[in-house]
Enzyme design. Structure first.
Site, PDB file in Angstrom:
ATOM      1  N   GLY A  23       0.906  -1.457   0.011  1.00  0.00           N
ATOM      2  CA  GLY A  23      -0.060   0.046  -0.012  1.00  0.00           C
ATOM      3  C   GLY A  23       1.091   1.238   0.070  1.00  0.00           C
ATOM      4  N   CYS A 113      -2.955  -9.824  14.695  1.00  0.00           N
ATOM      5  CA  CYS A 113      -1.990  -9.914  13.578  1.00  0.00           C
ATOM      6  C   CYS A 113      -0.631  -9.179  13.954  1.00  0.00           C
ATOM      7  CB  CYS A 113      -2.584  -9.253  12.147  1.00  0.00           C
ATOM      8  SG  CYS A 113      -1.473  -9.378  11.026  1.00  0.00           S
ATOM      9  N   CYS A 210      -8.543  -7.643   6.573  1.00  0.00           N
ATOM     10  CA  CYS A 210      -8.020  -7.845   5.212  1.00  0.00           C
ATOM     11  C   CYS A 210      -8.218  -9.237   4.847  1.00  0.00           C
ATOM     12  CB  CYS A 210      -6.250  -7.931   5.288  1.00  0.00           C
ATOM     13  SG  CYS A 210      -5.660  -8.972   6.354  1.00  0.00           S
TER      14      CYS A 210
END
EC number: 2.8.1.13
Length: 368
Positions: A23, A113, A210
């Protein structure tokens, strides 16, 4: 101005590893790191098997993202590694996400995460490469306190602040991490990407979850934990049956819409989920008022103190509260607090610590 990566000695001999998701944020971090004159290495985590990664769109660390990260590294003239963390991500994040819903909780996979593959496994790999630090595109600030220890602060732009998801960062990890975007607004980051000629300058942001890019988390959970799709009853606090439901996976604490139990004297909300009994318990809004909650897995980054400001949802404002031996007690009753969420503690902009809410204690309210 090039952000200070807080590296001592000859900068040309220093090595910065950049976590690159593909990104614009992490790409700008790589660009800023390269401008320091240090040795820079980009690392991207492949979080899905190859076939699934190529097909995904709108996800973090999917097929297109890996290609974009490599393209940025090629433009900057820095090496790029891709690490296959598919099995670790599935076991440490996706499976836990499904397990939490199967227990009637509301999980926050981004925190899992960060506490797993990103700030444990990736950080360890960075040290194996001989790095002096690991830089990420998170919108938080790393501030050195008067005692010389690194502190974690909210991102200066409140619209982008991601500190809520990083409460599990340990002091040892914080000493090694760098967050060069913490003082910048998003539009400035995109401007830097455009000035550097990065092809990802106008790339849309990835989804919060995600691995559920279409937002249909229920379908994923039902696939992994079929028992969550078992039909059951919608009942009141006193056990009165009001209707049927198609599976507890479709409900979260505080939910009002989609209950399909019209004709009630007042609006009803989900106040409890009982997976074993396959019951969704509903009640009036006042039944959602929470006086305190039990918190486990506490990570603490500050000095000893009891008075804190607490966030129980990423978009909720912090509220005054008092730490207890088992969790936190709010100065005023809070609504929409659910097991599985995080209780994150602040003092102004400084993040003090946080943990996972495992139980809540109701407040006694006559009206709400």
């Amino acid at each position: 101005m090039i952000p200070d990566f807080d590296l001592s000695g000859d900068i040309s001999s220093q090595r910065i590893v950049v976590a690159m998701s593909g990104g614009v944020d992490s790409s700008v971090v790589a660009c800023l790191a390269a401008k320091t004159g240090a040795q820079v290495i980009g690392v991207t985590l492949q979080l899905y098997d190859h076939g699934e990664a190529v097909a995904r769109s709108g996800s973090c660390c999917a097929g297109q993202d890996i290609y974009d990260a490599k393209m940025v590294c090629d433009r900057l003239g820095i090496p790029h590694y891709v690490l296959d963390y598919e099995s670790r991500f599935r076991e440490g994040v996706i499976d836990k996400f499904a397990d939490e819903y199967a227990m009637g909780r509301t999980p926050i996979p981004c925190s899992q995460c960060n506490q797993g593959v990103k700030f444990v496994d990736l950080l360890a790999f960075s040290k194996e490469l001989g790095a002096d630090c690991l830089a990420t595109g998170h919108y938080v600030r790393r501030v050195i306190g008067e005692d010389g220890k690194a502190q974690l602060w909210k991102g200066r732009d409140p619209r982008r602040d991601q500190s809520y998801f990083l409460y599990g960062t340990t002091q040892e990890q914080l000493d090694f991490l760098r967050f060069p975007l913490g003082d910048l607004p998003k539009d400035e980051v995109r401007k830097l990407a455009e000035e550097a000629g990065l092809e990802v300058a106008n790339k849309p942001d990835s989804q919060d979850i995600c691995f559920v890019p279409d937002g249909d988390y229920a379908s994923l959970v039902k696939k992994l934990r079929p028992e969550t799709a078992a039909p059951g009853k919608i009942v009141t606090l006193d056990g009165t049956v009001l209707g049927d439901h198609p599976g507890v996976v479709h409900y979260t604490i505080g939910q009002r819409r989609g209950l399909e139990i019209g004709g009630q004297a007042e609006p009803l909300y989900v106040v409890k989920i009982d997976p074993e009994a396959r019951e969704v318990v509903v009640g009036p809004k006042r039944a959602l008022a929470i006086a305190s909650c039990t918190v486990e897995g506490l990570n603490w980054l500050a000095e000893d103190q009891r008075q804190v400001e607490t966030k129980v949802r990423s978009l909720a404002p912090p509220v005054p509260a008092t730490l207890t031996d088992v969790g936190v007690r709010f100065d005023a009753p809070q609504f929409g607090v659910a097991p599985g969420q995080s209780a994150v503690y602040y003092e102004g902009d400084r993040l003090l610590g946080g943990g996972t809410i495992v139980a809540t204690q109701a407040a006694e309210l006559e009206d709400a």
